[in-house]
Design a protein around this motif. Structure first.
Motif, short mmCIF file in Angstrom:
data_model
loop_
_atom_site.label_atom_id
_atom_site.label_comp_id
_atom_site.label_asym_id
_atom_site.label_seq_id
_atom_site.Cartn_x
_atom_site.Cartn_y
_atom_site.Cartn_z
N THR A 194 0.84 -1.20 0.00
CA THR A 194 0.00 0.00 0.00
C THR A 194 0.88 1.25 0.00
N GLU A 195 0.23 2.41 -0.13
CA GLU A 195 0.93 3.70 -0.04
C GLU A 195 0.54 4.45 1.24
N THR A 196 -0.19 3.77 2.13
CA THR A 196 -0.60 4.40 3.38
C THR A 196 0.60 4.65 4.28
N VAL A 197 0.66 5.84 4.86
CA VAL A 197 1.73 6.20 5.80
C VAL A 197 1.19 6.07 7.22
N ILE A 198 1.95 5.42 8.10
CA ILE A 198 1.50 5.19 9.47
C ILE A 198 2.43 5.88 10.46
N TYR A 199 1.80 6.60 11.40
CA TYR A 199 2.50 7.18 12.55
C TYR A 199 1.95 6.48 13.79
N ALA A 200 2.81 6.30 14.79
CA ALA A 200 2.36 5.61 15.99
C ALA A 200 2.95 6.25 17.24
N ARG A 210 9.71 -6.73 29.24
CA ARG A 210 9.69 -7.68 28.12
C ARG A 210 8.55 -7.36 27.17
N GLU A 211 7.35 -7.10 27.71
CA GLU A 211 6.21 -6.75 26.86
C GLU A 211 6.43 -5.41 26.17
N ALA A 212 7.01 -4.44 26.89
CA ALA A 212 7.27 -3.13 26.29
C ALA A 212 8.26 -3.26 25.14
N LYS A 213 9.26 -4.09 25.30
CA LYS A 213 10.24 -4.29 24.23
C LYS A 213 9.60 -4.93 23.02
N ARG A 214 8.71 -5.89 23.25
CA ARG A 214 8.02 -6.55 22.14
C ARG A 214 7.11 -5.57 21.41
N ILE A 219 5.81 -2.00 16.76
CA ILE A 219 5.40 -0.68 16.28
C ILE A 219 6.42 -0.14 15.29
N ARG A 220 7.70 -0.30 15.58
CA ARG A 220 8.74 0.18 14.66
C ARG A 220 8.67 -0.55 13.32
N HIS A 221 8.41 -1.85 13.33
CA HIS A 221 8.28 -2.60 12.08
C HIS A 221 7.12 -2.05 11.25
N ILE A 222 6.00 -1.78 11.91
CA ILE A 222 4.81 -1.30 11.20
C ILE A 222 5.07 0.05 10.54
N VAL A 223 5.60 1.01 11.29
CA VAL A 223 5.77 2.35 10.71
C VAL A 223 6.91 2.37 9.69
N ARG A 224 7.96 1.58 9.92
CA ARG A 224 9.10 1.59 9.00
C ARG A 224 8.68 1.12 7.61
N ALA A 225 7.75 0.19 7.55
CA ALA A 225 7.30 -0.33 6.26
C ALA A 225 6.60 0.72 5.42
N THR A 226 6.13 1.80 6.05
CA THR A 226 5.34 2.81 5.35
C THR A 226 6.04 4.15 5.18
N GLY A 227 7.21 4.32 5.80
CA GLY A 227 7.87 5.62 5.77
C GLY A 227 7.34 6.59 6.79
N GLY A 228 6.60 6.07 7.77
CA GLY A 228 6.09 6.92 8.84
C GLY A 228 7.08 7.05 9.98
N ALA A 229 6.58 7.34 11.18
CA ALA A 229 7.46 7.53 12.34
C ALA A 229 6.79 7.02 13.60
N ALA A 230 7.62 6.54 14.54
CA ALA A 230 7.13 6.04 15.82
C ALA A 230 7.68 6.91 16.94
#
Length: 293
Positions: A194-200, A210-214, A219-230
């Motif tokens: 897609t061309e959707t940009v995601i910010y988080a 451990r949960e925070a690290k996961r 979140i970083r994987h999701i935004v990086r795929a779109t050129g957005g920012a976390a």
């Protein structure tokens, strides 16, 4: 609580409208990159010319067909975690989300999704602030966090209903996904199509590292795929400043588009934007590639 989001898809072609700055998609493939340029202090750079950019696909230099730096109206989804742990954060998050809309292009169309174990479309596309406020205030903080399903279903809604060619999602969550049927890998693959940009904004607790690290990694994987920012603020008090920054980012992007010059085989195509001349000192952010059909 609104109706659960549908998971059906319906692809949509991009139109040409020179009056609104929309992107052209002809019968030949047009790859669109929404590109942010920042200085070393993360201040937006908005005065570069076309000759400051070089775009490569699979290391092959591409010829730009479109170059623009315009405040283009967008179709925007605001996805807010409604799990039990968010209850004490929602008042400030809701106020920040409304101020985010106020700082955005007045021609934007916006929808609101609240998600816990399921994703609920509580406000369909609108520009009416009272309706958006009503959607944000439908708080039923309970249950788990189906983040991946929420993003996937919001992408479906964009494909079916969006009127703007530039499409953006803003996610606010405070934990790792623990309720989705979709996997992170499948979601990232879809985002690369897609061309959707995601910010988080990740309001992650230090109590369970451990949960925070996961959650941070996902979140970083999701935004990086779109050129957005976390963004990962230390407290909810920082959310307002972050959403204002995101609003400025969306309104200050360069639009670069090209028709691939190399033969495209099915599979992932790596894309790289380089800055030239004096602009080399700046940082550039864009989606890292796309899946060719």
């Amino acid at each position: 609580m609104g109706a659960p989001l549908s998971s059906q898809t319906d692809s949509k072609a991009i139109r040409n409208d020179s009056d609104t700055g929309l992107i052209i998609r002809a019968e030949t493939r047009l790859v669109v990159l929404h590109t942010t340029v920042l200085d070393r202090d993360n201040r937006l750079i908005t005065d570069l010319r076309e000759d400051s950019f070089r775009v490569f696909e699979e290391d092959v230099l591409q010829r730009l067909r479109i170059f623009r730096r315009e405040d283009v109206p967008v179709s925007l989804g605001i996805l807010v975690d409604n799990s039990g742990s968010m209850l004490d954060k929602r008042r400030q998050v809701n106020a920040s989300a409304l101020d985010f809309v106020k700082a955005s292009n007045p021609q934007d169309e916006v929808f609101i999704v609240n998600f816990n174990d399921e994703a609920f479309l509580d406000t369909p596309f609108t520009s009416d602030l009272p309706r958006l406020q009503d959607g944000l205030q439908r708080i039923d903080s309970r249950g788990g966090t189906a983040l991946y399903d929420s993003v996937s279903m919001s992408l479906d809604y964009l494909e079916q209903e969006a009127e703007r060619d530039k499409q953006v999602l803003l996610i606010v969550t405070d934990g790792a996904d623990n309720a989705s049927r979709a996997t992170l890998e499948r979601l990232v693959r879809r985002l690369q199509e897609t061309e959707t940009v995601i910010y988080a904004v990740g309001l992650l607790s230090e109590e369970d590292r451990r949960e925070a690290k996961r959650a941070n990694r996902a979140i970083r994987h999701i935004v990086r795929a779109t050129g957005g920012a976390a963004y990962f603020p230390a407290s909810v008090d920082e959310v307002h400043a972050i959403t204002q920054q995101v609003a400025r980012d969306i309104r200050s992007q360069y639009i670069l588009a090209y028709t691939p010059q190399a033969s495209t085989q099915p599979g992932f195509r790596r894309v790289r934007v380089e800055l030239t001349g004096k602009a080399k000192r700046y940082k550039v952010r864009h989606r890292p590639g796309y899946y060719g059909q």
